[in-house]
Design a protein around this motif. Structure first.
Motif, mmCIF file in Angstrom:
data_model
loop_
_atom_site.group_PDB
_atom_site.id
_atom_site.type_symbol
_atom_site.label_atom_id
_atom_site.label_comp_id
_atom_site.label_asym_id
_atom_site.label_seq_id
_atom_site.Cartn_x
_atom_site.Cartn_y
_atom_site.Cartn_z
ATOM 1 N N VAL A 3 33.670 50.708 57.160
ATOM 2 C CA VAL A 3 34.202 49.337 57.169
ATOM 3 C C VAL A 3 35.297 49.242 56.114
ATOM 4 N N TYR A 4 36.494 48.838 56.539
ATOM 5 C CA TYR A 4 37.599 48.738 55.594
ATOM 6 C C TYR A 4 38.295 47.384 55.633
ATOM 7 N N ARG A 5 37.936 46.528 56.608
ATOM 8 C CA ARG A 5 38.466 45.165 56.613
ATOM 9 C C ARG A 5 37.305 44.189 56.766
ATOM 10 N N ILE A 6 37.147 43.306 55.772
ATOM 11 C CA ILE A 6 36.028 42.371 55.724
ATOM 12 C C ILE A 6 36.590 40.959 55.647
ATOM 13 N N ALA A 7 35.993 40.037 56.406
ATOM 14 C CA ALA A 7 36.451 38.645 56.395
ATOM 15 C C ALA A 7 35.302 37.730 56.004
ATOM 16 N N LEU A 8 35.591 36.785 55.123
ATOM 17 C CA LEU A 8 34.652 35.726 54.761
ATOM 18 C C LEU A 8 35.262 34.411 55.223
ATOM 19 N N PHE A 9 34.567 33.718 56.126
ATOM 20 C CA PHE A 9 35.134 32.467 56.644
ATOM 21 C C PHE A 9 34.139 31.322 56.487
ATOM 22 N N GLY A 10 34.681 30.124 56.424
ATOM 23 C CA GLY A 10 33.846 28.939 56.271
ATOM 24 C C GLY A 10 34.699 27.713 56.037
ATOM 25 N N LEU A 11 34.051 26.572 56.014
ATOM 26 C CA LEU A 11 34.724 25.291 55.853
ATOM 27 C C LEU A 11 35.496 25.248 54.545
ATOM 28 N N GLY A 12 36.638 24.562 54.549
ATOM 29 C CA GLY A 12 37.388 24.387 53.320
ATOM 30 C C GLY A 12 36.531 23.737 52.250
ATOM 31 N N SER A 18 33.939 25.264 50.788
ATOM 32 C CA SER A 18 32.562 25.758 50.827
ATOM 33 C C SER A 18 32.283 26.813 49.765
ATOM 34 N N GLY A 19 33.314 27.262 49.028
ATOM 35 C CA GLY A 19 33.103 28.188 47.918
ATOM 36 C C GLY A 19 33.508 29.620 48.191
ATOM 37 N N LYS A 20 34.405 29.840 49.157
ATOM 38 C CA LYS A 20 34.804 31.206 49.507
ATOM 39 C C LYS A 20 35.536 31.880 48.352
ATOM 40 N N THR A 21 36.470 31.169 47.744
ATOM 41 C CA THR A 21 37.248 31.756 46.650
ATOM 42 C C THR A 21 36.358 32.098 45.462
ATOM 43 N N THR A 22 35.452 31.196 45.147
ATOM 44 C CA THR A 22 34.530 31.448 44.039
ATOM 45 C C THR A 22 33.676 32.676 44.308
ATOM 46 N N LEU A 23 33.225 32.817 45.533
ATOM 47 C CA LEU A 23 32.359 33.944 45.875
ATOM 48 C C LEU A 23 33.104 35.272 45.780
ATOM 49 N N VAL A 24 34.320 35.343 46.324
ATOM 50 C CA VAL A 24 35.043 36.618 46.264
ATOM 51 C C VAL A 24 35.501 36.933 44.849
ATOM 52 N N THR A 25 35.632 35.914 44.004
ATOM 53 C CA THR A 25 35.928 36.168 42.601
ATOM 54 C C THR A 25 34.764 36.895 41.940
ATOM 55 N N GLU A 26 33.550 36.484 42.289
ATOM 56 C CA GLU A 26 32.368 37.173 41.772
ATOM 57 C C GLU A 26 32.278 38.601 42.320
ATOM 58 N N VAL A 27 32.628 38.758 43.593
ATOM 59 C CA VAL A 27 32.633 40.100 44.187
ATOM 60 C C VAL A 27 33.650 40.980 43.464
ATOM 61 N N ARG A 28 34.798 40.416 43.184
ATOM 62 C CA ARG A 28 35.846 41.157 42.469
ATOM 63 C C ARG A 28 35.351 41.608 41.091
ATOM 64 N N LYS A 29 34.680 40.704 40.402
ATOM 65 C CA LYS A 29 34.156 41.027 39.079
ATOM 66 C C LYS A 29 33.127 42.143 39.163
ATOM 67 N N LYS A 30 32.229 42.036 40.131
ATOM 68 C CA LYS A 30 31.185 43.051 40.294
ATOM 69 C C LYS A 30 31.812 44.400 40.675
ATOM 70 N N ALA A 31 32.833 44.377 41.520
ATOM 71 C CA ALA A 31 33.477 45.618 41.963
ATOM 72 C C ALA A 31 34.125 46.351 40.788
ATOM 73 N N LYS A 32 34.714 45.596 39.860
ATOM 74 C CA LYS A 32 35.346 46.219 38.700
ATOM 75 C C LYS A 32 34.296 46.785 37.747
ATOM 76 N N GLU A 33 33.215 46.013 37.552
ATOM 77 C CA GLU A 33 32.179 46.447 36.614
ATOM 78 C C GLU A 33 31.404 47.655 37.126
ATOM 79 N N SER A 34 31.268 47.762 38.446
ATOM 80 C CA SER A 34 30.452 48.830 39.028
ATOM 81 C C SER A 34 31.201 50.149 39.171
#
Length: 692
Positions: free
Chosen positions: A171-180, A182-198
């Motif tokens: 899997v190389y393309r992932i999409a997160l979708f939802g209502l404006g 709903s917290g999508k940006t906040t969630l991927v920010t956490e994913v970004r942080k975890k990806a850097k730390e790991s």
């Protein structure tokens, strides 16, 4: 065999003689070694000065120097000091280099000069740093958007799915979708942080696409994240630069936030091969589910809304009602949190606007939410509707009107596709159409666009049917937009329409009433702008004293006896002035005892006539005068029909639904219907006939 012996002897000579030659050079080539030492020292000092100037320039730009650069400078300085000491030793032992007789001191100094020269060459070669400096980041600013992040159950599920996909090599393309909101940006920010730390990725880059992507701007964002300066002027040239820079990373994660439509990643420097060979993975966020398909995303993850307990927890954090001791305030606060219906951005905005306010402010806010009036949010804290309104603004004009039609229904109402189709045709949402079937398809496409934009949601009724629902705050947004755009919608839930004061509906675009106790309306309707009138009651309805003469612009009228579809018990009395509705294009009467329906032949612009679950005497002979009628629905009509041959006179009819409620065991039949000898309904495309 002799050849083998010669070969072995030659090799032995190489291993024995070559070291002897090198050792001999230390004794007889001293001046050459000293010259080389001085030349390489001069070159290394020149390189060091260049690096120092680059460091000074980077610091002026408030950039942070990479550790590898600082380490190189420190080690070079130490090396140069050692070379300086060596030169001093050579000068002090100059007599060793004057005589022809070799000495042990000469040998030792020459050997050290050769070694230092090699080390200086190595350091000079290491001065081409892969990364020299990066933009300085203030403490905490990189992840400021995730401050106070709480991983609720709905968020945990989406988070886990994203993380699983990131570790899947396929899997190389992932999409997160939802209502404006709903917290999508906040969630991927956490994913970004975890990806850097790991250390799962060597580099993590996050950019924002926005509603109208600016390729040059996105390229600039990526370059800043990569601490890389773009030299080219054209977008194509910059894309090539970024592509070459990205190729230097073994594994890189690129997060593209707020994607509204399809755009080519290659335009910004990410090509197809980079994703396929596993060196690059993409996460994008979007409000529109269709974007996930357009961008060829292999993993599509929905971010659901918060449940009631989660919504209350989030609301308390931002509103802090517990800081005030009033029990009545706590009760009001829980009601307000409930009205936000699980949408994080609404919960946060409303909560922050009420923080520290008196109970009177809280009560007013609750009443505004319940009465579909937007709660004003102070500047700097964002408007509860601003994020949602972007989704509306992105729609085409015809889809905007379709969206507003959805707002005439009460909260949590199960909206049927067919209702939207019949109302949409009546309002001419998509203008003129070649066929009713095409109009149906156009409206279904519009519905899909609304669902895709998360402004509508698919829902399953308890009875099992697939319908549509609208999030309450999205609906409130629609009502607010309608009022701002001169298409005010009144949704009456608690009053008999006869009790509504004169002039209340004068400027309304749509009026819908869902008050079950309404049984009589004697109001003199005067509303030149009214285009939709929808009344649903729980029994008989007397309109005989009302006047429709002031409703010349009415295009859609629905009168529904609700779920009590027993036409022998629900009487509908209509005034003679109903014949004045000459612009009416959709008329839906559901579950009524009507008697004479000859008035319909006066409604010359009718395109949709629905009489489902109704009892009436007969179809009028003059029904053929309705030469614009495209759809006739006589489903489950009782005591049907004494004059069904009249149907065959409808020259423009395209959809026909006929069944007899007095014969519930009737058979479905698909052959072409026979309505007499003079059938002219040659345009018929859809029909359901149910007789015994």
């Amino acid at each position: 065999m002799a050849e083998v012996g010669i070969s072995v002897a030659t090799k032995v000579a190489e291993y024995l003689v070559q070291p002897v030659i090198r050792q001999g050079q230390y004794l007889f080539c001293a001046n050459k070694f000293l010259k080389n030492l001085k030349d390489k020292k001069k070159e290394l000092m020149s390189t060091r000065d260049i690096v120092v100037k680059r460091v000074e320039e980077a610091k002026r730009k408030t950039e942070r120097i990479e550790d590898v650069v600082q380490k190189w400078l420190t080690e070079v300085q130490t090396l140069l000091e050692e070379v300086k000491k060596l030169e001093q030793q050579v000068k002090a032992n100059n007599s060793c280099f004057q005589g022809r007789c070799p000495t042990w001191k000469r040998y030792h100094l020459c050997k050290e000069m050769v070694e230092k020269t090699k080390v200086m060459i190595e350091f000079d070669n290491k001065s081409n740093f892969k990364t020299f400096a990066r933009l300085a980041t203030l403490p905490g600013i990189e992840y400021s958007s995730s401050e106070g992040f709480t991983c609720f159950e709905s968020t945990k599920l989406a988070y886990a799915q994203i993380w699983e996909a990131l570790q899947d090599d396929g899997v190389y393309r992932i999409a997160l979708f939802g209502l404006g909101g709903s917290g999508k940006t906040t969630l991927v920010t956490e994913v970004r942080k975890k990806a850097k730390e790991s250390n799962l990725f060597d580099r993590v880059v996050a950019v924002t696409a926005s509603q109208t992507p600016n390729v040059r701007n996105i390229q600039g964002q990526m370059a800043d994240m990569l601490n890389f300066k773009l030299e080219e002027e054209t977008e194509k040239g910059r894309a090539q630069q970024l592509h070459m820079r990205l190729k230097e990373e073994k594994r890189i994660l690129v997060i593209v936030d707020d994607v509204w439509g399809e755009f080519n990643l290659k335009d910004i420097g990410i090509d197809f091969y980079m994703c396929h060979n596993g060196s690059c993975k993409i996460i994008l966020t979007t409000r529109r589910q269709q974007v996930c398909t357009l961008m060829d995303c292999q993993k599509k993850i929905r971010l659901d809304l918060l449940n009631e307990d989660e919504a209350w927890a989030l609301f308390k954090r931002h509103a802090e009602p517990d800081n005030q001791s009033s029990l009545s305030l706590s009760s009001v606060a829980q009601d307000i949190a409930r009205e936000c219906k699980g949408l994080p951005i609404a919960i946060q905005a409303v909560g922050r606007s009420l923080k520290g306010q008196s109970i009177h402010e809280w009560k007013i806010a609750l009443e505004k939410l319940r009465s579909s009036k937007p709660v004003d949010v102070e500047d700097g804290q964002g408007n509860v509707f601003s994020c949602l309104k972007l989704s509306y603004d992105y729609l085409k004009d015809e889809n905007k009107l379709l969206f507003l039609i959805c707002c005439i229904f009460p909260e949590d109402y199960y909206i049927s596709n067919e209702d939207l189709i019949r109302c949409g045709v009546g309002l001419g949402v998509y203008g003129e159409y070649q066929s009713f079937d095409l109009a149906r398809s156009q409206i279904m496409v519009g519905i899909n666009k609304l669902v895709d934009s998360c402004l509508l949601m698919h829902s399953v009724r308890w009875s099992g049917g697939i319908t549509l629902k609208m999030h309450d705050l999205v609906r409130n947004l629609g009502l607010w937009i309608a009022s701002k755009e001169g298409r005010t919608i009144m949704v009456n839930l608690s009053n008999n329409l006869s009790l509504i004061g004169d002039g209340v509906i004068n400027d309304q675009f749509a009026v819908s009433s869902w008050y079950r106790q309404t049984n009589q309306i004697s109001t003199l309707f005067v509303a030149a702008k009214l285009e939709i009138l929808w009344i649903e009651t729980g029994g008989s309805l007397d309109l005989s004293s009302a006047s429709f003469e002031g409703l010349q612009g009415l295009k859609v009228m629905v009168l529904d006896s609700s779920c009590n579809y027993n036409p022998t018990s629900c009487n509908l009395s209509l005034p003679p002035s109903i014949e004045s509705l000459t612009n009416l294009q959709t008329l839906c009467l559901r579950g009524w005892k009507l008697g004479d329906i000859s008035f319909v032949v006066k409604l010359k612009k009718l395109e949709v006539l629905e009489l489902k679950y109704c009892f009436f005497n007969e179809l009028p002979n003059q029904i053929a005068n309705l030469n614009k009628l495209k759809l006739l629905d006589l489903s489950e009509c009782a005591a049907l029909l004494e004059n069904y041959e009249a149907i065959g006179e409808l020259s423009e009819i395209e959809e026909l639904y006929v069944s007899d409620a007095s014969h519930p065991r009737g058979m479905w039949r698909n052959p072409s219907p026979s309505f007499g000898d003079n059938v002219v309904a040659t345009k018929l495309q859809r029909y359901v006939i149910k007789f015994v």
